[in-house]
Design an enzyme around this catalytic site. Structure first.
Site, PDB file in Angstrom:
ATOM      1  CD  GLU A 112      -3.016  -1.068   2.243  1.00 39.28           C
ATOM      2  OE1 GLU A 112      -2.986  -0.129   3.057  1.00 39.28           O
ATOM      3  OE2 GLU A 112      -3.932  -1.911   2.211  1.00 39.28           O
ATOM      4  CD  GLU A 131      -3.374  -5.930   4.107  1.00 40.38           C
ATOM      5  OE1 GLU A 131      -4.231  -5.107   4.513  1.00 40.38           O
ATOM      6  OE2 GLU A 131      -2.156  -5.706   4.139  1.00 40.38           O
TER       7      GLU A 131
HETATM    8  C1  FCB Z   1      -4.275  -2.125   5.549  1.00 38.84           C
HETATM    9  C2  FCB Z   1      -2.875  -2.453   6.036  1.00 38.84           C
HETATM   10  C3  FCB Z   1      -2.842  -3.515   7.093  1.00 38.84           C
HETATM   11  C4  FCB Z   1      -3.989  -3.402   8.065  1.00 38.84           C
HETATM   12  C5  FCB Z   1      -5.301  -3.287   7.338  1.00 38.84           C
HETATM   13  C6  FCB Z   1      -6.501  -3.215   8.230  1.00 38.84           C
HETATM   14  O1  FCB Z   1      -4.306  -0.824   5.074  1.00 38.84           O
HETATM   15  O2  FCB Z   1      -2.070  -2.870   4.965  1.00 38.84           O
HETATM   16  O3  FCB Z   1      -1.587  -3.443   7.725  1.00 38.84           O
HETATM   17  O4  FCB Z   1      -3.768  -2.393   8.951  1.00 38.84           O
HETATM   18  O5  FCB Z   1      -5.285  -2.170   6.498  1.00 38.84           O
END
Ligand code: FCB
Length: 463
Positions: free
Chosen positions: A164, A368
């Protein structure tokens, strides 16, 4: 269709600073997140990652949990200041040994190691020298990548250069709600460029050191931006340029979008982009990592009514949305997770299909996806986190829909394996499928962990 392709990679994800603890052990240097969390008032409850989940000392137990879940892959991140304390110079052996043991422990359990090189914990010394707005940080990052390729490249299945970079650039240097808490829009755009450049240099370094079979990737938190009405098309375009195409352009097409340069002309002249940089940022990737939590809704601001800024990224001293003063971020209808993020899985399938359309031939992986809820431990010790199961089920269904419509999605990683340090929110927000008791560090499977184990074992969503 609720059945997944045969070789679909199932995993869970964590990040070093959020789980490891051991912040000052075995030669680890300080990172910008140590500095940030140790600064009073920046993290909820004054929480820090000093102990986190004590994963550094409980790694065997956590590896056994992964094996019991039956996952085929584990996404973790390497703490740069643990393996190279000041961000340059030789490797810190004890730090590196930790990751070497982690990787071996995964392989011994038949779990593919998916390693992220940078999940936000820049060595403090590099920030002191200017941080990501400073070009040299990209060079340092490539050196670090080479060291890791040399040391672990024979065993890591997939390398993710950055996690990110949107957050690193805009939350770290524009809105300041993340480390290093700077609020300098021009510097944030320079940071963005040096992250893109560092990514390309790191892929180059890894390709020359890691096994030929190793997959190269980067993880982006792309925003699925929608307009309230058709009149908001320009607001959508602007937000999309800044949040998505600012990375996809250089990394996948070798050029920044012209509209982004024009939109931000009053902030910077982009002179930090040197000849050849965009080509360097654009290295062939094997798979694109996608993090998705919720969509983004925008509206053209009329200039007089109270401007909405509900973008889900905390109201900082200034906005992460550089040169988007005319764009409103509109609060979306619920239900919401504990982060205040709305639950809308249609954004995930639409985003995957857009990537499939715009970048054909590039496989995708959800690196994620998950949800924070205020879990309750019942009297019998069980954690009946039905809302989390429902969130995961909805999003996994959306993934199958995207696959059915043609998207080449290779895997899915739940965020997160266990409750951990949720950045500026501290430990108050629990994303884990495994609960971590803050007093005892005891790990307890939530119902969602049992549910996920079944999904992984069968490759299907239980009805
Ligand atoms: C993302 C991050 C991760 C976590 C999630 C909830 O932005 O990459 O580390 O904090 O959100």
């Amino acid at each position: 269709m609720t059945t997944f392709p045969e070789n679909f990679l199932w995993g869970t994800a964590t990040a070093a600073y959020q789980v490891e603890g051991a912040w000052n052990e075995d030669g680890r240097g300080p990172s910008i997140w140590d500095t940030f969390s140790h600064t009073p008032g920046l993290v909820a409850n004054g929480d820090t990652g000093d102990l986190a989940c004590d994963h550094y000392h409980r790694v065997e137990e956590d590896l056994d949990t992964l094996a019991a879940l039956g996952v085929g892959a584990y996404r973790f991140s390497i703490s740069w200041p643990r393996v190279q304390p000041g961000g340059s110079g030789p490797v810190n052996r004890p730090g590196l040994d930790f990751y070497s043991r982690l990787v071996d422990g995964l392989l011994a359990r038949d779990i593919a190691p998916v390693a992220t090189l940078y999940h936000w914990d820049l060595p403090q010394e590099l920030e002191d020298a200017g941080g990501w707005p400073h070009r040299d940080t990209a060079t340092r990052f490539a050196e670090y990548a080479r060291l890791m390729g040399d040391a672990l490249g024979d065993r890591v299945h997939t390398w993710i250069t950055l996690n990110e970079p949107w957050c690193s650039a805009y939350l770290g240097y524009a809105s300041g709600v993340h480390a290093p808490a700077r609020t300098e829009p021009a510097a944030a755009l320079a940071a963005l460029h040096h992250l893109n450049l560092g990514h390309g240099l790191a892929v180059q370094a890894l390709r020359s050191t890691a096994a030929a079979s190793a997959q190269m990737s980067v993880t982006l938190n792309l925003h699925h931006v929608r307009g309230v009405s058709e009149r908001d098309a320009d607001a959508v375009r602007r937000a999309d340029a800044l949040s998505n195409r600012a990375f996809l352009g250089p990394m996948l097409e070798g050029a920044y979008p012209r509209d982004l340069i024009a939109d931000t002309a009053s902030v910077t002249d982009w002179s930090f982009v040197r000849d050849g940089d965009e080509a360097t940022a654009c290295r062939p990737l094997d798979v694109l990592g996608v993090n998705y939590y919720n969509p983004t809704l925008v509206r053209q601001w009329d200039g007089s009514s109270r401007r909405e800024t509900a973008d889900g990224h905390q109201d900082g001293a200034s906005s992460p949305w550089i040169a988007c003063e005319d764009v409103e971020f509109v609060r979306q209808p619920g239900p919401y997770t504990e982060m205040g993020w709305n639950i809308d899985e249609s954004g995930l399938s639409e985003l995957l299909l857009r990537l499939h359309r715009d970048h054909p031939g590039l496989p995708l992986m959800i690196t994620e996806n998950g949800a924070a809820f205020a879990d309750v431990v019942d009297a019998d010790g069980r954690i009946r986190d039905e809302r989390r199961i429902d969130y995961l089920r909805r999003h996994l269904t959306a993934v199958t829909e995207a696959i059915a419509a043609g998207a080449d999605v290779r895997g899915y990683f739940v965020w997160s394996l266990m409750d951990n340090f949720e950045w500026a929110h501290g430990y108050a927000k629990r994303f884990g499928i495994v609960r971590v008791d803050r007093d005892t560090m005891r790990r307890t499977w939530k119902d969602s962990a049992h549910w996920y184990r079944e999904v992984v074992a069968t490759g299907k969503l239980p009805s």
